[in-house]
Write a protein that holds these residues in place. Structure first.
Motif, PDB file in Angstrom:
ATOM      1  N   PHE A  29      34.144 -33.648 -41.478  1.00 24.20           N
ATOM      2  CA  PHE A  29      34.183 -34.219 -42.910  1.00 24.20           C
ATOM      3  C   PHE A  29      33.501 -35.615 -42.717  1.00 24.20           C
ATOM      4  CE2 PHE A  29      36.606 -37.322 -45.329  1.00 24.20           C
ATOM      5  CZ  PHE A  29      35.990 -37.171 -46.484  1.00 24.20           C
ATOM      6  N   TYR A  30      34.250 -36.675 -41.952  1.00 25.35           N
ATOM      7  CA  TYR A  30      33.853 -38.049 -42.080  1.00 25.35           C
ATOM      8  C   TYR A  30      32.053 -38.047 -41.597  1.00 25.35           C
ATOM      9  CZ  TYR A  30      38.409 -39.808 -43.012  1.00 25.35           C
ATOM     10  OH  TYR A  30      39.646 -40.134 -43.668  1.00 25.35           O
ATOM     11  N   ALA A  31      31.797 -37.266 -40.665  1.00 24.93           N
ATOM     12  CA  ALA A  31      30.483 -37.183 -40.057  1.00 24.93           C
ATOM     13  C   ALA A  31      29.471 -36.712 -41.344  1.00 24.93           C
ATOM     14  CB  ALA A  31      30.223 -36.421 -39.022  1.00 24.93           C
ATOM     15  N   LYS A  32      29.716 -35.853 -41.975  1.00 24.81           N
ATOM     16  CA  LYS A  32      29.047 -35.361 -43.087  1.00 24.81           C
ATOM     17  C   LYS A  32      28.953 -36.237 -44.286  1.00 24.81           C
ATOM     18  CE  LYS A  32      29.266 -30.514 -42.568  1.00 24.81           C
ATOM     19  NZ  LYS A  32      28.010 -30.087 -42.750  1.00 24.81           N
ATOM     20  N   MET A  33      29.948 -36.905 -44.634  1.00 20.63           N
ATOM     21  CA  MET A  33      30.346 -37.911 -45.832  1.00 20.63           C
ATOM     22  C   MET A  33      29.451 -38.923 -45.513  1.00 20.63           C
ATOM     23  SD  MET A  33      33.446 -39.146 -47.940  1.00 20.63           S
ATOM     24  CE  MET A  33      34.111 -40.255 -46.716  1.00 20.63           C
ATOM     25  N   PHE A  34      29.772 -39.657 -44.293  1.00 20.99           N
ATOM     26  CA  PHE A  34      28.905 -40.826 -43.869  1.00 20.99           C
ATOM     27  C   PHE A  34      27.550 -40.732 -43.900  1.00 20.99           C
ATOM     28  CE2 PHE A  34      33.221 -42.368 -42.024  1.00 20.99           C
ATOM     29  CZ  PHE A  34      33.688 -42.873 -43.226  1.00 20.99           C
ATOM     30  N   VAL A  99      34.501 -36.830 -51.890  1.00 24.65           N
ATOM     31  CA  VAL A  99      35.391 -36.546 -50.746  1.00 24.65           C
ATOM     32  C   VAL A  99      35.489 -34.791 -50.796  1.00 24.65           C
ATOM     33  CG1 VAL A  99      37.786 -36.529 -50.049  1.00 24.65           C
ATOM     34  CG2 VAL A  99      36.763 -38.684 -50.661  1.00 24.65           C
ATOM     35  N   GLY A 100      35.830 -34.399 -52.055  1.00 22.31           N
ATOM     36  CA  GLY A 100      35.978 -32.924 -52.233  1.00 22.31           C
ATOM     37  C   GLY A 100      34.989 -32.156 -51.665  1.00 22.31           C
ATOM     38  N   LYS A 101      33.642 -32.566 -52.189  1.00 19.41           N
ATOM     39  CA  LYS A 101      32.679 -31.713 -51.744  1.00 19.41           C
ATOM     40  C   LYS A 101      32.462 -31.392 -50.087  1.00 19.41           C
ATOM     41  CE  LYS A 101      27.462 -32.012 -51.789  1.00 19.41           C
ATOM     42  NZ  LYS A 101      26.316 -32.740 -52.262  1.00 19.41           N
ATOM     43  N   TYR A 102      32.732 -32.892 -49.473  1.00 18.96           N
ATOM     44  CA  TYR A 102      32.476 -32.752 -47.876  1.00 18.96           C
ATOM     45  C   TYR A 102      33.604 -32.249 -47.349  1.00 18.96           C
ATOM     46  CZ  TYR A 102      27.965 -34.801 -49.131  1.00 18.96           C
ATOM     47  OH  TYR A 102      26.726 -35.075 -49.532  1.00 18.96           O
ATOM     48  N   LEU A 103      34.744 -32.303 -47.715  1.00 16.48           N
ATOM     49  CA  LEU A 103      35.904 -31.976 -47.164  1.00 16.48           C
ATOM     50  C   LEU A 103      36.086 -30.463 -47.104  1.00 16.48           C
ATOM     51  CD1 LEU A 103      38.587 -32.249 -45.597  1.00 16.48           C
ATOM     52  CD2 LEU A 103      39.656 -32.604 -47.829  1.00 16.48           C
ATOM     53  N   ALA A 122      40.587 -20.610 -54.467  1.00 18.13           N
ATOM     54  CA  ALA A 122      42.000 -21.305 -54.505  1.00 18.13           C
ATOM     55  C   ALA A 122      41.869 -22.810 -53.837  1.00 18.13           C
ATOM     56  CB  ALA A 122      42.864 -20.326 -53.790  1.00 18.13           C
ATOM     57  N   TRP A 123      40.904 -22.851 -52.875  1.00 13.30           N
ATOM     58  CA  TRP A 123      41.256 -24.369 -52.188  1.00 13.30           C
ATOM     59  C   TRP A 123      40.550 -25.305 -53.133  1.00 13.30           C
ATOM     60  CZ3 TRP A 123      42.766 -28.138 -49.326  1.00 13.30           C
ATOM     61  CH2 TRP A 123      42.099 -29.158 -49.457  1.00 13.30           C
ATOM     62  N   LYS A 124      39.590 -25.118 -53.807  1.00 10.54           N
ATOM     63  CA  LYS A 124      38.857 -25.903 -54.759  1.00 10.54           C
ATOM     64  C   LYS A 124      39.958 -26.395 -55.988  1.00 10.54           C
ATOM     65  CE  LYS A 124      34.053 -24.681 -53.989  1.00 10.54           C
ATOM     66  NZ  LYS A 124      32.807 -24.213 -54.506  1.00 10.54           N
ATOM     67  N   LYS A 125      40.548 -25.098 -56.416  1.00 12.71           N
ATOM     68  CA  LYS A 125      41.730 -25.699 -57.590  1.00 12.71           C
ATOM     69  C   LYS A 125      42.652 -26.502 -57.150  1.00 12.71           C
ATOM     70  CE  LYS A 125      40.999 -21.048 -60.001  1.00 12.71           C
ATOM     71  NZ  LYS A 125      41.524 -19.659 -60.386  1.00 12.71           N
ATOM     72  N   ALA A 126      43.063 -25.955 -55.530  1.00 11.54           N
ATOM     73  CA  ALA A 126      44.183 -27.059 -55.098  1.00 11.54           C
ATOM     74  C   ALA A 126      43.635 -28.488 -55.001  1.00 11.54           C
ATOM     75  CB  ALA A 126      44.466 -26.508 -53.707  1.00 11.54           C
ATOM     76  N   TYR A 127      42.447 -28.477 -54.607  1.00 16.30           N
ATOM     77  CA  TYR A 127      41.899 -29.938 -54.667  1.00 16.30           C
ATOM     78  C   TYR A 127      41.779 -30.650 -55.662  1.00 16.30           C
ATOM     79  CZ  TYR A 127      39.255 -34.046 -53.441  1.00 16.30           C
ATOM     80  OH  TYR A 127      38.544 -35.267 -53.148  1.00 16.30           O
ATOM     81  N   ALA A 128      41.518 -29.867 -56.754  1.00 16.03           N
ATOM     82  CA  ALA A 128      41.357 -30.670 -58.052  1.00 16.03           C
ATOM     83  C   ALA A 128      42.900 -30.851 -58.550  1.00 16.03           C
ATOM     84  CB  ALA A 128      40.810 -29.621 -59.010  1.00 16.03           C
TER      85      ALA A 128
END
Length: 408
Positions: A29-34, A99-103, A122-128
């Motif tokens: 995640f951090y590699a992609k986001m940065f 953060v949500g996109k890259y996580l 379900a995960w996208k709803k949970a992150y929201a």
């Protein structure tokens, strides 16, 4: 937002995989986001990235939130701690979709076919749901701090009014608001501020504990330990080395409002035990001064462990405070001390703080505050727990991501 029972069940079914592969997911995640958003890189501490602590903390928070998605109040202390950190760093609502996109992409990359369309939804709803909880709490904190007497939002210019070397590797800075207007004087003993510097075209943010008792209308005092960046490709310590090498009286630093949940409970009257290792003395200095100035009848037991007299921060201040208040017991340990140190009363013991000393000198009904390097805190807290001190009476501050810290 309310999640239905079926969605909650699907999210919880992801927990074992998130726990097993958490570090791999968050590293990805951090590699992609940065890579996509390099402007976010310097919000995060380089040494924590290097050591894997940031990744470990995020992994812990992700599966803890997923496991408690039906009742996030179960992890409220951790949520409050993280929210305070976010506010001190200036995290905004617009950061959460990034953060949500890259996580989510990282979870899909690592877990592969295990992330079905149903699980992904379900995960996208949970992150929201999780991000909404953080955003609401952080917006509340931002608003409260801005509306307080002397409060502000974002970063405010402060002038360095004095610079004092309090140990070989630590300087204390007294900071005064550049506009001459009042600052938040009723912060809580143990809190920190974030300092922002600009170097090489980038902004760098680091948090430093306030080391005076609350009450000053115009100045804050922080202590900064030097971290050498010369041999570190990750530039860990870039802010501390900049402050040590370049910041002098009259210079300007950008500072956030005080934040943090590792704070002295001044409503209690039972004994206070302050256990510090190295730079961990800084928030405990604020607590000690607060007790001495505002609650002089409250018993305090301080144990402070350092390498030797060169690294003994606030030595004169500690001596004066213990002489001023007969209820304060001040015990210094030098790991590499000498008999001369003991004879000159620079320290009481040669070596480390032992289990026997803790058992003999820390009252069973004490509120215990521990701060220092991670191995030091793990040893102290584990020993106190084995000796019967309740976990709810043991408070600690981790310099860095708290959720990467655990105690047996």
């Amino acid at each position: 937002m309310i999640m239905d029972t079926q969605t909650i069940g699907i999210v919880k079914s992801l927990v074992p995989a998130l726990q097993e592969h958490g570090s791999e997911i968050t590293t990805r995640f951090y590699a992609k986001m940065f890579e996509a958003h390099p402007e976010l890189l310097n919000i995060f501490n380089h040494s924590n990235q290097r050591d894997g602590l940031q990744q470990q903390a995020l992994a812990t928070s992700v599966y803890a939130a997923a496991a408690n998605i039906d009742d996030l109040s179960a992890i409220l202390p951790a949520v409050k701690h993280i929210a305070n950190k976010h506010c001190s760093l200036g995290v905004k609502p617009e950061h959460y979709p990034i953060v949500g996109k890259y996580l989510t992409l990282a979870i899909q990359d690592v877990l592969g076919d295990a992330v079905t369309l149903e699980r992904l939804s379900a995960w996208k709803k949970a992150y929201a749901l999780i991000s909404d909880a953080f955003i609401q709490l952080e917006q509340q904190i931002y608003q409260e701090e801005e509306l307080r007497r002397g409060g502000w939002s974002g970063f405010r210019p402060f002038i360095v009014r004095s610079r004092q070397r309090v140990a070989e590797d630590i300087v204390a800075l007294e900071l005064e608001a550049a506009d001459g207007q009042p600052i938040i004087e009723d912060y809580l003993a143990g809190q920190y501020v974030t300092v922002k510097i600009e170097q090489d075209g980038f902004e760098h943010l680091r948090q430093y504990s306030l080391c005076e008792a609350p009450g000053s209308q115009h100045t804050y005092r922080i202590a900064v330990k030097f971290e050498d960046t010369s041999r570190d490709m990750h530039q860990a310590g870039i802010v501390s080395s900049y402050i040590h090498e370049y910041v002098r009286n009259g210079d300007t630093l950008l500072v956030s409002v005080p934040a943090g949940v590792f704070t002295l409970d001044t409503t209690l009257t039972n004994p206070v035990a302050l256990i510090a290792g190295g730079i961990g003395i800084t928030p405990l200095m604020s607590m000690l001064r607060t007790v001495v100035e505002q609650h002089p009848d409250r018993e305090v037991r301080l144990a402070y462990a350092v390498r030797d007299h060169h690294f003994h921060a606030f030595a004169d201040d500690l001596k004066q405070l213990s002489e001023k208040a007969p209820t304060v017991s001040n015990t210094i340990f030098y790991e590499n001390g000498t008999e001369e140190d003991v004879e000159q009363r620079r320290c009481a013991y040669i070596g480390r703080i032992t289990a026997a000393w803790l058992e003999q000198h820390i009252p069973g009904n004490a509120e215990v505050y521990v701060c220092g390097p991670r191995p030091f805190m793990q040893a102290m807290i584990s020993t106190l727990l084995r000796q019967g001190h309740p976990m709810e009476h043991i408070h600690y501050e981790v310099f860095g991501p708290a959720l990467s810290f655990s105690v047996d």
